[in-house]
Design a protein around this motif. Structure first.
Motif, PDB file in Angstrom:
ATOM      1  N   PRO A  54       3.428  -9.068  -6.286  1.00  0.00           N
ATOM      2  CA  PRO A  54       4.566  -8.006  -5.303  1.00  0.00           C
ATOM      3  C   PRO A  54       3.693  -6.993  -4.629  1.00  0.00           C
ATOM      4  CG  PRO A  54       4.986  -8.187  -7.889  1.00  0.00           C
ATOM      5  CD  PRO A  54       3.733  -8.799  -7.614  1.00  0.00           C
ATOM      6  N   LEU A  55       2.635  -6.451  -4.927  1.00  0.00           N
ATOM      7  CA  LEU A  55       2.120  -5.287  -4.080  1.00  0.00           C
ATOM      8  C   LEU A  55       1.353  -6.134  -2.593  1.00  0.00           C
ATOM      9  CD1 LEU A  55       1.426  -2.515  -3.446  1.00  0.00           C
ATOM     10  CD2 LEU A  55      -0.674  -2.830  -4.632  1.00  0.00           C
TER      11      LEU A  55
ATOM     12  N   PRO B  59      -0.509   8.299  -3.264  1.00  0.00           N
ATOM     13  CA  PRO B  59       0.725   8.258  -3.997  1.00  0.00           C
ATOM     14  C   PRO B  59       1.693   6.899  -3.473  1.00  0.00           C
ATOM     15  CG  PRO B  59       0.921  10.021  -2.666  1.00  0.00           C
ATOM     16  CD  PRO B  59      -0.530   9.599  -2.492  1.00  0.00           C
ATOM     17  N   GLN B  60       1.703   6.615  -2.307  1.00  0.00           N
ATOM     18  CA  GLN B  60       2.294   5.480  -1.805  1.00  0.00           C
ATOM     19  C   GLN B  60       1.420   4.727  -1.202  1.00  0.00           C
ATOM     20  OE1 GLN B  60       5.277   7.603   0.074  1.00  0.00           O
ATOM     21  NE2 GLN B  60       4.708   7.275   2.107  1.00  0.00           N
ATOM     22  N   GLN B  61       1.469   3.265  -1.241  1.00  0.00           N
ATOM     23  CA  GLN B  61       0.498   2.382  -0.289  1.00  0.00           C
ATOM     24  C   GLN B  61       1.306   1.802   0.805  1.00  0.00           C
ATOM     25  OE1 GLN B  61      -2.458   0.142  -2.988  1.00  0.00           O
ATOM     26  NE2 GLN B  61      -1.195   0.705  -4.311  1.00  0.00           N
ATOM     27  N   GLY B  62       0.720   1.455   1.816  1.00  0.00           N
ATOM     28  CA  GLY B  62       1.391   1.128   2.966  1.00  0.00           C
ATOM     29  C   GLY B  62       1.059   1.614   4.170  1.00  0.00           C
TER      30      GLY B  62
ATOM     31  N   ARG C  85      -2.789   2.498   3.882  1.00  0.00           N
ATOM     32  CA  ARG C  85      -3.586   3.017   2.902  1.00  0.00           C
ATOM     33  C   ARG C  85      -3.288   1.998   1.448  1.00  0.00           C
ATOM     34  NH1 ARG C  85      -6.567   5.120   5.798  1.00  0.00           N
ATOM     35  NH2 ARG C  85      -6.635   7.476   6.153  1.00  0.00           N
ATOM     36  N   ILE C  86      -4.384   1.888   0.716  1.00  0.00           N
ATOM     37  CA  ILE C  86      -4.369   0.697  -0.188  1.00  0.00           C
ATOM     38  C   ILE C  86      -5.422   1.363  -1.075  1.00  0.00           C
ATOM     39  CG2 ILE C  86      -4.824  -1.461  -0.862  1.00  0.00           C
ATOM     40  CD1 ILE C  86      -4.478  -2.552   2.002  1.00  0.00           C
ATOM     41  N   ASN C  87      -4.810   1.461  -2.397  1.00  0.00           N
ATOM     42  CA  ASN C  87      -5.652   2.146  -3.591  1.00  0.00           C
ATOM     43  C   ASN C  87      -6.721   1.172  -4.436  1.00  0.00           C
ATOM     44  OD1 ASN C  87      -4.469   4.634  -3.131  1.00  0.00           O
ATOM     45  ND2 ASN C  87      -2.823   4.290  -4.587  1.00  0.00           N
ATOM     46  N   ASP C  88      -6.619  -0.215  -4.114  1.00  0.00           N
ATOM     47  CA  ASP C  88      -7.128  -1.094  -5.041  1.00  0.00           C
ATOM     48  C   ASP C  88      -7.971  -1.952  -4.085  1.00  0.00           C
ATOM     49  OD1 ASP C  88      -7.211  -2.650  -7.849  1.00  0.00           O
ATOM     50  OD2 ASP C  88      -7.135  -4.170  -6.159  1.00  0.00           O
TER      51      ASP C  88
END
Length: 195
Positions: free
Chosen positions: A3-4, A107-110, A46-49
């Motif tokens: 989903p991400l 805190p939020q990705q996108g 921004r993406i954390n993974d």
């Protein structure tokens, strides 16, 4: 599909850009920036993974051509020139910046920021601030109140290896949205690497 990854896909991000732009517009009004005559240079995600970033990177390559993969502050920053510009209000944005994750989690990705070009000969972020204050008098009036308005201001001069064009940056952050101003377009900075 995860989903991400689906949420960060080109199709989903194209839909979510309108909501992001409204938040950006609210920040611009808060800081007194009339951006309507400025060139919207690029949008950044921004993406954390790491694994998610790799998959999203591959998905966006179907939307354009990668024109840069630079190491800045210890991580890859990908720039993709889009075949079809993202149209938001009266702005056409033809570049996407996709920074790979760092040790900082967002805190939020996108969508995370939009960068506008403020043509200038400024060599430092401090010189750019002085020009911005002259060019945008309403912003100059509000400058001393940014902290109480919850707006963080960051001055920087990020530079990749081989870049010859100095491109200082002034960033304004508020509630997960960021506006960055700099003197030169991303494509001009990338072109300077080839000289």
């Amino acid at each position: 599909m995860d989903p991400l990854i689906q949420q960060l896909s080109p199709a989903a991000m194209a839909l979510s850009v309108v909501d992001f732009w409204q938040k950006m517009d609210a920040l611009a009004q808060l800081i007194g920036l009339d951006y309507h005559d400025l060139k919207a240079d690029h949008l950044a995600m921004r993406i954390n993974d790491q694994v998610v970033a790799e998959q999203v990177h591959r998905a966006w390559l179907s939307e354009g051509q990668q024109i840069s993969n630079a190491m800045i502050n210890g991580r890859a920053i990908i720039v993709i020139h889009l075949d079809s510009a993202l149209q938001v209000t009266d702005h056409k944005i033809d570049c996407l910046e996709l920074p790979y994750p760092s040790d900082k989690a967002y805190p939020q990705q996108g969508w995370e920021h939009v960068e506008f070009v403020v043509p200038s000969k400024a060599q430092t972020a401090e010189q750019l601030v002085e020009q911005i204050k002259r060019q945008f008098p309403l912003m100059a009036k509000k400058w001393g109140r940014f902290a109480e308005l919850g707006v963080k201001v960051k001055l920087s001069s990020p530079q990749g290896a081989g870049e010859r064009l100095v491109n200082p940056t002034v960033a304004f952050k508020h509630q997960g949205v960021c506006i960055k101003l700099h003197p030169h377009s991303l494509q001009a900075v990338i072109a300077s690497e080839a000289k």
